[in-house]
Design a protein around this motif. Structure first.
Motif, mmCIF file in Angstrom:
data_model
loop_
_atom_site.group_PDB
_atom_site.id
_atom_site.type_symbol
_atom_site.label_atom_id
_atom_site.label_comp_id
_atom_site.label_asym_id
_atom_site.label_seq_id
_atom_site.Cartn_x
_atom_site.Cartn_y
_atom_site.Cartn_z
ATOM 1 N N ARG A 27 0.874 -1.145 0.059
ATOM 2 C CA ARG A 27 0.110 -0.077 -0.003
ATOM 3 C C ARG A 27 0.865 1.078 0.022
ATOM 4 N NH1 ARG A 27 -1.859 2.117 5.562
ATOM 5 N NH2 ARG A 27 0.205 2.500 5.344
ATOM 6 N N PHE A 30 2.249 1.934 -3.217
ATOM 7 C CA PHE A 30 1.239 2.470 -4.152
ATOM 8 C C PHE A 30 1.049 3.898 -4.033
ATOM 9 C CE2 PHE A 30 -0.097 -1.772 -5.524
ATOM 10 C CZ PHE A 30 -0.525 -1.370 -6.787
ATOM 11 N N SER A 85 0.255 -5.102 -10.243
ATOM 12 C CA SER A 85 -0.818 -5.762 -10.690
ATOM 13 C C SER A 85 -1.388 -6.546 -9.361
ATOM 14 C CB SER A 85 -0.601 -6.953 -11.443
ATOM 15 O OG SER A 85 0.450 -7.880 -10.905
ATOM 16 N N LEU A 86 -0.982 -5.963 -8.132
ATOM 17 C CA LEU A 86 -1.666 -6.151 -6.747
ATOM 18 C C LEU A 86 -2.659 -5.153 -6.507
ATOM 19 C CD1 LEU A 86 1.356 -7.337 -4.607
ATOM 20 C CD2 LEU A 86 -0.459 -8.607 -5.069
ATOM 21 N N PRO A 88 -5.711 -4.226 -7.821
ATOM 22 C CA PRO A 88 -7.137 -4.757 -7.448
ATOM 23 C C PRO A 88 -7.347 -5.093 -6.036
ATOM 24 C CG PRO A 88 -6.493 -5.385 -9.596
ATOM 25 C CD PRO A 88 -4.970 -4.741 -8.805
ATOM 26 N N ILE A 89 -6.227 -5.991 -5.576
ATOM 27 C CA ILE A 89 -6.263 -6.494 -4.119
ATOM 28 C C ILE A 89 -6.256 -5.312 -3.138
ATOM 29 C CG2 ILE A 89 -5.243 -7.794 -2.499
ATOM 30 C CD1 ILE A 89 -3.830 -9.567 -4.567
ATOM 31 N N ILE A 90 -5.385 -4.283 -3.295
ATOM 32 C CA ILE A 90 -5.484 -3.206 -2.382
ATOM 33 C C ILE A 90 -6.531 -2.435 -2.438
ATOM 34 C CG2 ILE A 90 -4.170 -1.183 -1.832
ATOM 35 C CD1 ILE A 90 -2.540 -3.210 -1.063
ATOM 36 N N ALA A 91 -7.214 -2.242 -3.928
ATOM 37 C CA ALA A 91 -8.343 -1.476 -3.963
ATOM 38 C C ALA A 91 -9.738 -2.014 -3.422
ATOM 39 C CB ALA A 91 -8.613 -1.414 -5.464
ATOM 40 N N ALA A 92 -9.647 -3.449 -3.427
ATOM 41 C CA ALA A 92 -10.695 -4.311 -3.009
ATOM 42 C C ALA A 92 -10.794 -3.973 -1.419
ATOM 43 C CB ALA A 92 -10.740 -5.453 -3.392
ATOM 44 N N MET A 93 -9.526 -4.363 -0.947
ATOM 45 C CA MET A 93 -9.618 -3.943 0.487
ATOM 46 C C MET A 93 -9.812 -2.457 1.084
ATOM 47 S SD MET A 93 -6.341 -6.194 2.153
ATOM 48 C CE MET A 93 -6.530 -7.869 1.807
ATOM 49 N N ARG A 94 -9.402 -1.598 0.188
ATOM 50 C CA ARG A 94 -9.620 -0.322 0.704
ATOM 51 C C ARG A 94 -11.214 0.092 0.500
ATOM 52 N NH1 ARG A 94 -10.676 4.687 -1.621
ATOM 53 N NH2 ARG A 94 -10.511 3.756 -3.481
ATOM 54 N N PRO A 121 -14.042 1.377 -6.552
ATOM 55 C CA PRO A 121 -13.918 0.229 -7.571
ATOM 56 C C PRO A 121 -15.091 -0.720 -7.367
ATOM 57 C CG PRO A 121 -12.378 -0.181 -5.766
ATOM 58 C CD PRO A 121 -13.242 1.130 -5.375
ATOM 59 N N VAL A 122 -15.458 -1.191 -8.424
ATOM 60 C CA VAL A 122 -16.683 -2.414 -8.375
ATOM 61 C C VAL A 122 -15.907 -3.295 -9.559
ATOM 62 C CG1 VAL A 122 -18.654 -1.325 -7.805
ATOM 63 C CG2 VAL A 122 -17.956 -1.279 -10.132
ATOM 64 N N LEU A 123 -16.356 -4.696 -9.243
ATOM 65 C CA LEU A 123 -15.971 -5.865 -10.132
ATOM 66 C C LEU A 123 -16.863 -5.969 -11.425
ATOM 67 C CD1 LEU A 123 -15.008 -8.621 -7.906
ATOM 68 C CD2 LEU A 123 -13.544 -6.863 -8.679
#
Lengths: 144, 144
Positions: A27, A30, A85-86, A88-94, A121-123
């Motif tokens: 994070r 980023f 490319s991590l 999206p993982i950070i974004a999803a947690m945020r 973010p949404v998927l």
DNA sequence: CCGAGTACGTTGGAAAAACCAACCCACAGG
DNA sequence: CCTGTGGGTTGGTTTTTCCAACGTACTCGG
């Protein structure tokens, strides 16, 4: 009892970034931190552990350690393409934290999309581009 | 040295699901496991730790423990609505693993979107619905 | 030249977490 | 009874993490 441990991508990903402090380091990178002291200050993690995590991320190709000064030798840490490319993982947690665990004064970090709006973010489905609603995704096959 | 620890949503989320085995438990529940013995078998985690993680998930409202048999007392674990909203995190990890850490025989778990195609998640902007490309999202404000 | 400060770690020892095998209880089936 | 299943709990060992202090190599101000 058989030990039918599921060898899945989630497990493999967690082997890289699943231990404490690792994702906070990512994070920070980023968010633009580059130097060891910044990572220490902003994550609050123990220096030795953070050193260990950075070495591990480097060993797995997620981070590079770049010398930016000869004498004394000083280094900067950068995310590699793989490391980015991590995102999206950070974004999803945020996003999860923002929605369900926000502090009194709301999300401390805000992002902006190029459309001008605040970014949440949404998927979406890569194939059809549609935003995914719960219930629209199902397991197609489960190999041990 | 000041201790300017960033109180962000990522950190808050990691407090809930950041310790070892927790996200594997959540993955199992997403995949349909309901019983303790299944979770033990498919995650491979130590029973005492898994007990602890399930209790913690329950305490935070991500999981419910439901009695499904009176004598002897037996329980099932279910994700709550809140727990299901961890979906994007699991999906993002699965996607990362699939793309970059896949085993010899490819991604072991496949998902299908209602459009008919195999499901691969990408991030989209909630406001405009557009799929996000790298560089389109920027920090709008950073509060300490 | 001296002392303080910065940057990036490393070290040693204490505390916490994870691990593992074994155990326990309640019941079911043979 | 004797074995097996389900869902844990227990005690003791091993690993990790944590923390404060130290080390090194320089720079700056006086």
């Amino acid at each position: 009892m058989k030990t039918d441990v599921r060898e899945c991508s989630v497990a493999r990903t967690l082997e890289l970034v699943g231990s404490k402090w690792t994702l906070l380091v990512v994070r920070e990178l980023f968010l633009g931190s580059r130097r060891f002291e910044e990572i220490v200050r902003f994550t609050g993690g123990p220096r030795d552990i953070l050193t260990d995590r950075l070495r591990s991320l480097e060993a797995h190709g997620l981070v590079t350690r770049v010398q930016y000064e000869q004498r004394p030798p000083r280094f900067e840490y950068h995310l590699t393409e793989l490391g980015r490319s991590l995102g999206p993982i950070i974004a999803a947690m945020r996003e999860f934290g923002d929605r369900h665990l926000a502090g009194e004064d709301g999300p401390p970090l805000r992002f902006e999309h190029s459309c001008g709006a605040e970014f949440h973010p949404v998927l979406a489905c890569k194939a059809c581009g549609e935003v995914v609603r719960s219930g629209e995704v199902e397991i197609a096959a489960a190999v041990s």
